[in-house]
Design an enzyme around this catalytic site. Structure first.
Site, PDB file in Angstrom:
ATOM      1  N   HIS A   1      -1.132  10.327  -2.843  1.00 29.66           N
ATOM      2  CA  HIS A   1      -2.449   9.972  -2.319  1.00 29.66           C
ATOM      3  C   HIS A   1      -3.391  11.176  -2.263  1.00 29.66           C
ATOM      4  O   HIS A   1      -4.515  11.133  -2.753  1.00 29.66           O
ATOM      5  CB  HIS A   1      -2.318   9.347  -0.919  1.00 29.66           C
TER       6      HIS A   1
ATOM      7  N   HIS B   1       0.826  -1.211   0.000  1.00 31.13           N
ATOM      8  CA  HIS B   1       0.000   0.000   0.000  1.00 31.13           C
ATOM      9  C   HIS B   1       0.863   1.265   0.000  1.00 31.13           C
ATOM     10  O   HIS B   1       1.588   1.517   0.964  1.00 31.13           O
ATOM     11  CB  HIS B   1      -0.880  -0.048   1.256  1.00 31.13           C
TER      12      HIS B   1
HETATM   13  O1  G3P Z   1      -6.625   1.675  -2.786  1.00 36.07           O
HETATM   14  C1  G3P Z   1      -6.917   0.966  -1.631  1.00 36.07           C
HETATM   15  C2  G3P Z   1      -6.795   1.927  -0.543  1.00 36.07           C
HETATM   16  O2  G3P Z   1      -5.545   2.500  -0.724  1.00 36.07           O
HETATM   17  C3  G3P Z   1      -7.863   2.954  -0.638  1.00 36.07           C
HETATM   18  O3  G3P Z   1      -7.649   3.897   0.288  1.00 36.07           O
HETATM   19  O4  G3P Z   1      -7.248   6.219   0.784  1.00 36.07           O
HETATM   20  O5  G3P Z   1      -5.390   4.584   0.988  1.00 36.07           O
HETATM   21  O6  G3P Z   1      -6.194   5.251  -1.254  1.00 36.07           O
HETATM   22  P1  G3P Z   1      -6.551   5.044   0.178  1.00 36.07           P
HETATM   23 CA    CA Z   2      -5.114   3.732  -2.808  1.00 35.44          CA
END
Ligand code: G3P
Ligand code: CA
Length: 309
Positions: A102, A60
């Site tokens: 992000h 992530h």
């Molecule tokens: O893309 C999966 C997850 O990353 C979604 O949440 O806010 O971390 O992009 P975010």
């Molecule tokens: Ca994401």
């Protein structure tokens, strides 16, 4: 052999096929772990990346538990830790360049402030994308992080090539109507839309159904994941899941919303399910036991330990 012996032999074969050699019932749901201690998911190299039998370790924002998110360093560590995918969130600069970030502002993860859409790529490139991490994480701080830059999608693909797998999110596509076109242009330029690219090497994820439908229409071979966020417990009707199945191979819900029943309902509907963002081993184990087919984590090494890889 007498008739009665034949009958007993066939009964024995039938019972063994139902229960396996261990005597424990074999779940009909592929990839559903059998008990609390079973977390071994050593993927077979020949298995399709999108097989429900394959468990995906999705780094992530890179290995963002160890290095500033969405920097080449975070992706590099993710690769070293053998994450299956590098996750990339996309934002678009004033001059139409896709960058890995992000937020829709540079304020949290760089030394500047303001909306990404007010910066040109050369202005973004000049920012320091690591000092914030050193300040927030003194125990993990490294002087070299201060030199890190915000990479463009092209720079990431150039750095990791066709060996890595990419799990790319179109962020706020409604504010950037050309985002999908630009994404597909970049992927094509880097040969990632070629017919010989293994299915699933690039996955497109979005909270926006519209964006996923656009990808489906313009590049149908790219698999898509519908992201979703539930405030309470995750609930969808079978009809809603069947609708998602029309344009996506799976769903990406917030992990905290999940129940075992929901995970199994999604699996039964033939969807992959990749919750975000799971950083604690106990949560990883529980979700694996429930039958998720992968997960987003800031700690790909931790997940691999849980998976017994
Ligand atoms: O893309 C999966 C997850 O990353 C979604 O949440 O806010 O971390 O992009 P975010
Ligand atoms: Ca994401």
């Amino acid at each position: 052999m007498k008739k009665k012996q034949h009958f007993l032999l066939w009964m024995c074969v039938f019972v063994m096929s139902m229960y396996g050699c261990s005597g424990a019932p074999v779940s009909k749901m592929k990839n559903a772990p059998q008990d609390e201690s079973a977390h071994v998911h050593a993927n077979k190299p020949e298995e399709d990346l999108l097989s429900p039998d394959r468990f995906l370790n999705i780094a992530h924002r890179g290995a963002s538990g160890y290095a500033p998110e969405h920097t080449l360093k975070a992706y590099e560590i993710a690769e070293k830790m053998q994450g299956d995918y590098i996750e990339i969130d996309l934002q678009m600069t004033k001059d139409g360049k896709l960058i890995a970030m992000h937020d829709d502002t540079v304020s949290r993860t760089t030394n500047s402030k303001g909306k990404v859409s007010d910066f040109s790529f050369s202005e973004v490139e000049a920012l320091d994308a690591g000092t914030w991490f050193n300040e927030e994480n003194p125990g993990l701080a490294q002087p070299a992080f201060n030199q890190l830059e915000v990479p463009s999608l092209e720079q990431i693909l150039d750095a990791f090539g066709t060996n890595a797998n990419y799990y790319i999110e179109t962020k706020k596509p409604e504010e950037n109507p050309t985002m999908v076109d630009e994404l597909l242009t970049v992927l094509k330029r880097r040969d990632l839309l070629d017919a010989d690219v293994p299915t699933g090497k690039v996955i497109i994820q979005s909270f926006s159904k519209k964006s996923l439908l656009e990808v489906q229409q313009k590049a149908p071979s790219l698999p898509r994941i519908q992201l979703m966020k539930f405030n309470g417990k995750a609930t969808l009707t079978d009809k809603e899941l069947a609708n998602i199945k029309q344009y996506a191979v799976g769903i990406g819900p917030n992990a905290s919303s999940l129940t075992k029943a929901f995970v199994q309902q999604a699996r039964k509907a033939g969807l992959l399910i990749h919750p975000y963002t799971v950083n604690e081993k106990a949560d990883m184990k529980r979700l694996i036991d429930w039958g998720v087919t992968g997960m987003f984590t800031n700690y790909p090494d931790r997940l691999n330990e849980v998976l017994g890889r």
